[in-house]
Design a protein around this motif. Sequence first.
Motif, PDB file in Angstrom:
ATOM      1  N   GLN A 186       0.846  -1.209   0.000  1.00 36.66           N
ATOM      2  CA  GLN A 186       0.000   0.000   0.000  1.00 36.66           C
ATOM      3  C   GLN A 186       0.875   1.250   0.000  1.00 36.66           C
ATOM      4  N   MET A 187       1.934   1.238   0.829  1.00 38.70           N
ATOM      5  CA  MET A 187       2.809   2.404   0.887  1.00 38.70           C
ATOM      6  C   MET A 187       3.532   2.610  -0.437  1.00 38.70           C
ATOM      7  N   TYR A 188       3.913   1.529  -1.087  1.00 39.85           N
ATOM      8  CA  TYR A 188       4.560   1.662  -2.387  1.00 39.85           C
ATOM      9  C   TYR A 188       3.651   2.406  -3.368  1.00 39.85           C
ATOM     10  N   PHE A 189       2.386   1.984  -3.437  1.00 36.45           N
ATOM     11  CA  PHE A 189       1.456   2.652  -4.343  1.00 36.45           C
ATOM     12  C   PHE A 189       1.207   4.094  -3.921  1.00 36.45           C
ATOM     13  N   LEU A 190       1.094   4.342  -2.627  1.00 41.25           N
ATOM     14  CA  LEU A 190       0.871   5.709  -2.153  1.00 41.25           C
ATOM     15  C   LEU A 190       2.048   6.611  -2.495  1.00 41.25           C
ATOM     16  N   GLU A 191       3.252   6.136  -2.241  1.00 38.13           N
ATOM     17  CA  GLU A 191       4.430   6.957  -2.521  1.00 38.13           C
ATOM     18  C   GLU A 191       4.608   7.189  -4.012  1.00 38.13           C
ATOM     19  N   ARG A 192       4.356   6.167  -4.819  1.00 40.74           N
ATOM     20  CA  ARG A 192       4.453   6.329  -6.274  1.00 40.74           C
ATOM     21  C   ARG A 192       3.407   7.325  -6.768  1.00 40.74           C
ATOM     22  N   ALA A 193       2.194   7.218  -6.237  1.00 39.81           N
ATOM     23  CA  ALA A 193       1.135   8.139  -6.652  1.00 39.81           C
ATOM     24  C   ALA A 193       1.487   9.570  -6.289  1.00 39.81           C
ATOM     25  N   CYS A 194       2.065   9.769  -5.107  1.00 36.35           N
ATOM     26  CA  CYS A 194       2.463  11.119  -4.687  1.00 36.35           C
ATOM     27  C   CYS A 194       3.570  11.657  -5.588  1.00 36.35           C
ATOM     28  N   ALA A 195       4.557  10.823  -5.896  1.00 34.96           N
ATOM     29  CA  ALA A 195       5.649  11.264  -6.773  1.00 34.96           C
ATOM     30  C   ALA A 195       5.128  11.606  -8.165  1.00 34.96           C
ATOM     31  N   MET A 196       4.212  10.800  -8.676  1.00 31.40           N
ATOM     32  CA  MET A 196       3.630  11.069  -9.991  1.00 31.40           C
ATOM     33  C   MET A 196       2.827  12.357  -9.980  1.00 31.40           C
ATOM     34  N   GLN A 197       2.115  12.602  -8.903  1.00 29.75           N
ATOM     35  CA  GLN A 197       1.319  13.835  -8.810  1.00 29.75           C
ATOM     36  C   GLN A 197       2.217  15.062  -8.817  1.00 29.75           C
ATOM     37  N   VAL A 198       3.280  15.037  -8.026  1.00 33.02           N
ATOM     38  CA  VAL A 198       4.194  16.179  -7.978  1.00 33.02           C
ATOM     39  C   VAL A 198       4.823  16.410  -9.344  1.00 33.02           C
ATOM     40  N   ALA A 199       5.184  15.329 -10.040  1.00 37.40           N
ATOM     41  CA  ALA A 199       5.773  15.460 -11.376  1.00 37.40           C
ATOM     42  C   ALA A 199       4.766  16.014 -12.376  1.00 37.40           C
ATOM     43  N   ALA A 200       3.525  15.559 -12.294  1.00 37.23           N
ATOM     44  CA  ALA A 200       2.496  15.987 -13.254  1.00 37.23           C
ATOM     45  C   ALA A 200       2.112  17.445 -13.066  1.00 37.23           C
ATOM     46  N   GLN A 201       2.280  17.970 -11.866  1.00 35.99           N
ATOM     47  CA  GLN A 201       1.857  19.340 -11.604  1.00 35.99           C
ATOM     48  C   GLN A 201       2.747  20.383 -12.261  1.00 35.99           C
ATOM     49  N   GLY A 202       3.776  19.925 -12.977  1.00 31.51           N
ATOM     50  CA  GLY A 202       4.561  20.854 -13.770  1.00 31.51           C
ATOM     51  C   GLY A 202       3.806  21.338 -15.004  1.00 31.51           C
ATOM     52  N   GLY A 203       2.697  20.693 -15.338  1.00 31.95           N
ATOM     53  CA  GLY A 203       1.872  21.091 -16.481  1.00 31.95           C
ATOM     54  C   GLY A 203       0.405  21.098 -16.090  1.00 31.95           C
ATOM     55  N   THR A 204      -0.467  21.135 -17.073  1.00 29.72           N
ATOM     56  CA  THR A 204      -1.910  21.105 -16.821  1.00 29.72           C
ATOM     57  C   THR A 204      -2.346  19.647 -16.661  1.00 29.72           C
ATOM     58  N   VAL A 205      -2.924  19.331 -15.529  1.00 26.74           N
ATOM     59  CA  VAL A 205      -3.300  17.946 -15.263  1.00 26.74           C
ATOM     60  C   VAL A 205      -4.713  17.657 -15.779  1.00 26.74           C
ATOM     61  N   ARG A 206      -4.951  16.391 -16.046  1.00 20.12           N
ATOM     62  CA  ARG A 206      -6.243  15.948 -16.577  1.00 20.12           C
ATOM     63  C   ARG A 206      -6.742  14.798 -15.715  1.00 20.12           C
ATOM     64  N   LEU A 207      -7.923  14.949 -15.127  1.00 19.09           N
ATOM     65  CA  LEU A 207      -8.507  13.903 -14.304  1.00 19.09           C
ATOM     66  C   LEU A 207      -9.305  12.930 -15.157  1.00 19.09           C
ATOM     67  N   PRO A 208      -9.176  11.615 -14.924  1.00 18.76           N
ATOM     68  CA  PRO A 208     -10.004  10.642 -15.649  1.00 18.76           C
ATOM     69  C   PRO A 208     -11.478  10.805 -15.273  1.00 18.76           C
ATOM     70  N   ALA A 209     -12.355  10.319 -16.119  1.00 20.82           N
ATOM     71  CA  ALA A 209     -13.791  10.389 -15.852  1.00 20.82           C
ATOM     72  C   ALA A 209     -14.147   9.564 -14.618  1.00 20.82           C
ATOM     73  N   ASP A 210     -15.173   9.980 -13.904  1.00 25.13           N
ATOM     74  CA  ASP A 210     -15.600   9.293 -12.685  1.00 25.13           C
ATOM     75  C   ASP A 210     -15.879   7.807 -12.899  1.00 25.13           C
ATOM     76  N   PRO A 211     -16.578   7.399 -13.977  1.00 25.05           N
ATOM     77  CA  PRO A 211     -16.830   5.963 -14.158  1.00 25.05           C
ATOM     78  C   PRO A 211     -15.547   5.143 -14.265  1.00 25.05           C
ATOM     79  N   VAL A 212     -14.536   5.692 -14.894  1.00 22.72           N
ATOM     80  CA  VAL A 212     -13.265   4.978 -15.011  1.00 22.72           C
ATOM     81  C   VAL A 212     -12.606   4.849 -13.646  1.00 22.72           C
TER      82      VAL A 212
END
Length: 248
Positions: A186-212
């Motif tokens: 769980q921590m691996y996924f949480l830490e990876r998700a946080c790192a990906m979020q910080v990296a993505a915030q260098g540009g305009t982010v796009r959220l997937p649709a709610d059903p997905v």
Amino acid sequence: MSALTAETAADAEARLRVDLAAAYRLVALFGWDDLVFTHISARIPGPEHHFLINPYGWMFEEITAGSLVKVGLDGQAIGPNTAMVNPAGFTIHSAIHEAREDAGCVIHLHTVAGTAVASQEEGLLPLNQTAMLLNGRVAYHDFEGVALDHDERPRLVADLGERDVMILRNHGTLTVGRTVAQAFTQMYFLERACAMQVAAQGGTVRLPADPVQAVVEQQSQGLGFVADLLVWPALLRKLDRANPGYAA
């Protein structure tokens, strides 16, 4: 307690010590450690809610099964190892182990990416598959200072509820698992998700649709099985190559 039961309990604790020591060394191997700070604990099976935690002052890469300290909910060491434990670690981990019967392992970190997301108003965003695997699992707890005040424990437990991932605002990350393997994965996924979020915030982010997002949340239900049977054995093999000796 019968001799067989006593032997079984001792064997269970011995196995738990090895897994917990491995988790400490894996945290160091992944670069998630913070000098001698942060902490990982594992509850020993039984009604006493005794748990194992690191001796304060040891680097995570040094931790061995035998060096771990067994403590009770009163904060007193049990057995011959009476090394000091991190007071903040005791506050956080004792609260969760006492309140949650399913809290076999609790991991708390202060990584750069995790703490960066913990410092953002919106917290963890469902920006990608990794983050969406945690949808519906993330709780939040407001910062109250270094966790030395035991009065904070009921608020921490209430905020966590039945969830197994928590972002400690302005502080760091925390995961709970029935096993060390589950908490670590769980921590691996949480830490990876946080790192990906910080990296993505260098540009305009796009959220997937709610059903997905809902689909991925449902697909994540087998994560515990994958953690115990597939991820953890592979991680132990990796650790045996990179930093053996943790079982001593």
